[in-house]
Design a protein around this motif. Structure first.
Motif, PDB file in Angstrom:
ATOM      1  N   ILE A 196       0.836  -1.205   0.000  1.00 23.45           N
ATOM      2  CA  ILE A 196       0.000   0.000   0.000  1.00 23.45           C
ATOM      3  C   ILE A 196       0.871   1.256   0.000  1.00 23.45           C
ATOM      4  CG2 ILE A 196      -1.637   1.360   1.369  1.00 23.45           C
ATOM      5  CD1 ILE A 196      -2.873  -1.307   2.283  1.00 23.45           C
ATOM      6  N   GLY A 197       1.932   1.220   0.817  1.00 17.90           N
ATOM      7  CA  GLY A 197       2.862   2.346   0.846  1.00 17.90           C
ATOM      8  C   GLY A 197       3.537   2.565  -0.496  1.00 17.90           C
ATOM      9  N   LYS A 198       3.889   1.464  -1.158  1.00 16.10           N
ATOM     10  CA  LYS A 198       4.545   1.563  -2.465  1.00 16.10           C
ATOM     11  C   LYS A 198       3.584   2.053  -3.538  1.00 16.10           C
ATOM     12  CE  LYS A 198       7.619  -1.049  -5.516  1.00 16.10           C
ATOM     13  NZ  LYS A 198       8.221  -2.379  -5.825  1.00 16.10           N
ATOM     14  N   SER A 199       2.265   1.844  -3.329  1.00 17.44           N
ATOM     15  CA  SER A 199       1.273   2.218  -4.337  1.00 17.44           C
ATOM     16  C   SER A 199       1.191   3.727  -4.546  1.00 17.44           C
ATOM     17  CB  SER A 199      -0.102   1.671  -3.946  1.00 17.44           C
ATOM     18  OG  SER A 199      -0.579   2.315  -2.775  1.00 17.44           O
ATOM     19  N   ARG A 200       1.793   4.496  -3.633  1.00 17.66           N
ATOM     20  CA  ARG A 200       1.823   5.943  -3.830  1.00 17.66           C
ATOM     21  C   ARG A 200       2.595   6.316  -5.085  1.00 17.66           C
ATOM     22  NH1 ARG A 200       3.276   8.111   2.298  1.00 17.66           N
ATOM     23  NH2 ARG A 200       1.369   7.345   3.334  1.00 17.66           N
ATOM     24  N   HIS A 201       3.593   5.475  -5.405  1.00 19.58           N
ATOM     25  CA  HIS A 201       4.417   5.732  -6.586  1.00 19.58           C
ATOM     26  C   HIS A 201       4.043   4.816  -7.757  1.00 19.58           C
ATOM     27  CE1 HIS A 201       6.933   8.165  -3.937  1.00 19.58           C
ATOM     28  NE2 HIS A 201       6.994   7.134  -3.108  1.00 19.58           N
ATOM     29  N   THR A 202       3.641   3.570  -7.419  1.00 22.03           N
ATOM     30  CA  THR A 202       3.264   2.602  -8.447  1.00 22.03           C
ATOM     31  C   THR A 202       1.887   2.050  -8.132  1.00 22.03           C
ATOM     32  OG1 THR A 202       5.588   1.958  -8.619  1.00 22.03           O
ATOM     33  CG2 THR A 202       3.964   0.509  -9.669  1.00 22.03           C
TER      34      THR A 202
END
Length: 287
Positions: A196-202
């Motif tokens: 979820i944290g990574k979804s900010r960029h991808t």
């Protein structure tokens, strides 16, 4: 020895599944998260008693499982970063060399004695891991990059040591499936938060291939831990011997699977490492 062999088989299958991810275009992060969910469900399925969901948090090993779940995700990402920035060989060697940590822990905390035969066997095991893992040129790591493999080495060693300690002190044998399921559940939750944290960029993307890849990975992943816990109950071999045989046999067997299934080229150094692995296992097991 049967449980130790099954643990080696399950752990080696994990490497085979990872190898197939590239072939079938499976996205590793999402498959890893799915794998932990699947491993958790498999553990709950194999737990024979009633699952006391409300009581799990009161178990003496509960907080240890949360820490292990977090470590699983952190170490996985360290391994991935090491493999990508420095090389797969460095990541593999750092992971398996970590057997030194639980071996030393067993000697210091449990007073496990190692005869001269086992001492030679463990030293040969370290050499075997190195020679069986290197591909092409010898491993060279620049000083600024040492933190990544060092993190892999420490993290992997702490995981093995923690599993042994918790198994020895807190877990009843009938709770092995529940303990394993809780560890993987904690890893799944950590992985989901990470994704979820990574979804900010991808943007998040889940498809059938990623889910199937996670299922294929989760089943052997669960049994690699479950059978290791069972193997640690061995009355003949101490934990130092079990971790040595387990790690070296995984390197040897996964290398042989790479030859048979994926036609990987094996150098003279790799064959030398496999030979040392066989000798080290015999020394540790027989003495």
């Amino acid at each position: 020895m049967l449980y130790l062999c099954l643990s080696v088989l399950a752990s080696s299958l994990i490497f085979v599944v990872f190898k197939l991810f590239d072939r079938f275009k499976v996205e590793t992060l999402y498959a890893i998260v799915t794998n932990y969910v699947v491993a958790c469900l498999v553990g709950l399925l194999f737990y024979t008693g009633d699952v006391p969901y409300s009581e799990i948090a009161r178990k003496p090993w509960f907080w240890g499982t949360l820490a292990l779940g977090l470590l699983f995700i952190v170490v996985f990402n360290l391994i991935a970063a090491t493999a990508q920035r420095i090389g797969v060989s460095v990541a593999s060697v750092a992971t398996k060399m970590s057997l030194v940590i639980p071996v030393v822990f067993g000697m210091v905390v449990y007073g496990e004695e190692l005869g001269i035969g086992k001492q030679i066997g463990i030293l040969l095991a370290l050499a075997a891991v190195y020679f069986a893992s290197i591909k092409g040129k010898s491993i060279r790591v620049r000083r600024p990059s040492l933190l990544l493999p060092l993190g892999v080495f420490l993290g992997s060693g702490i995981i093995d040591t923690s599993i042994k300690y918790i198994q020895e002190v807190y877990i009843h044998e009938n709770e092995y499936p529940l303990f394993s399921a809780t560890v993987f559940g904690a890893a799944a939750l950590t992985g989901i938060l990470f994704a979820i944290g990574k979804s900010r960029h991808t943007p998040l993307r889940m498809d059938v291939r990623n889910i199937l890849g996670g299922v294929a990975l989760g089943i052997p992943n669960y049994f690699s831990i479950y059978f290791l816990l069972k193997a640690l109950q061995n009355d003949t071999l101490n934990s130092a011997s079990i971790f040595t045989i387990n790690n070296v046999a995984i390197v040897m067997f996964s290398t042989l699977l790479g030859i048979v299934l994926f036609k990987e080229e094996i150098s003279g150094k790799n064959w030398f490492g496999i030979g040392l692995a066989v000798i080290s296992i015999l020394l540790v097991a027989l003495f």
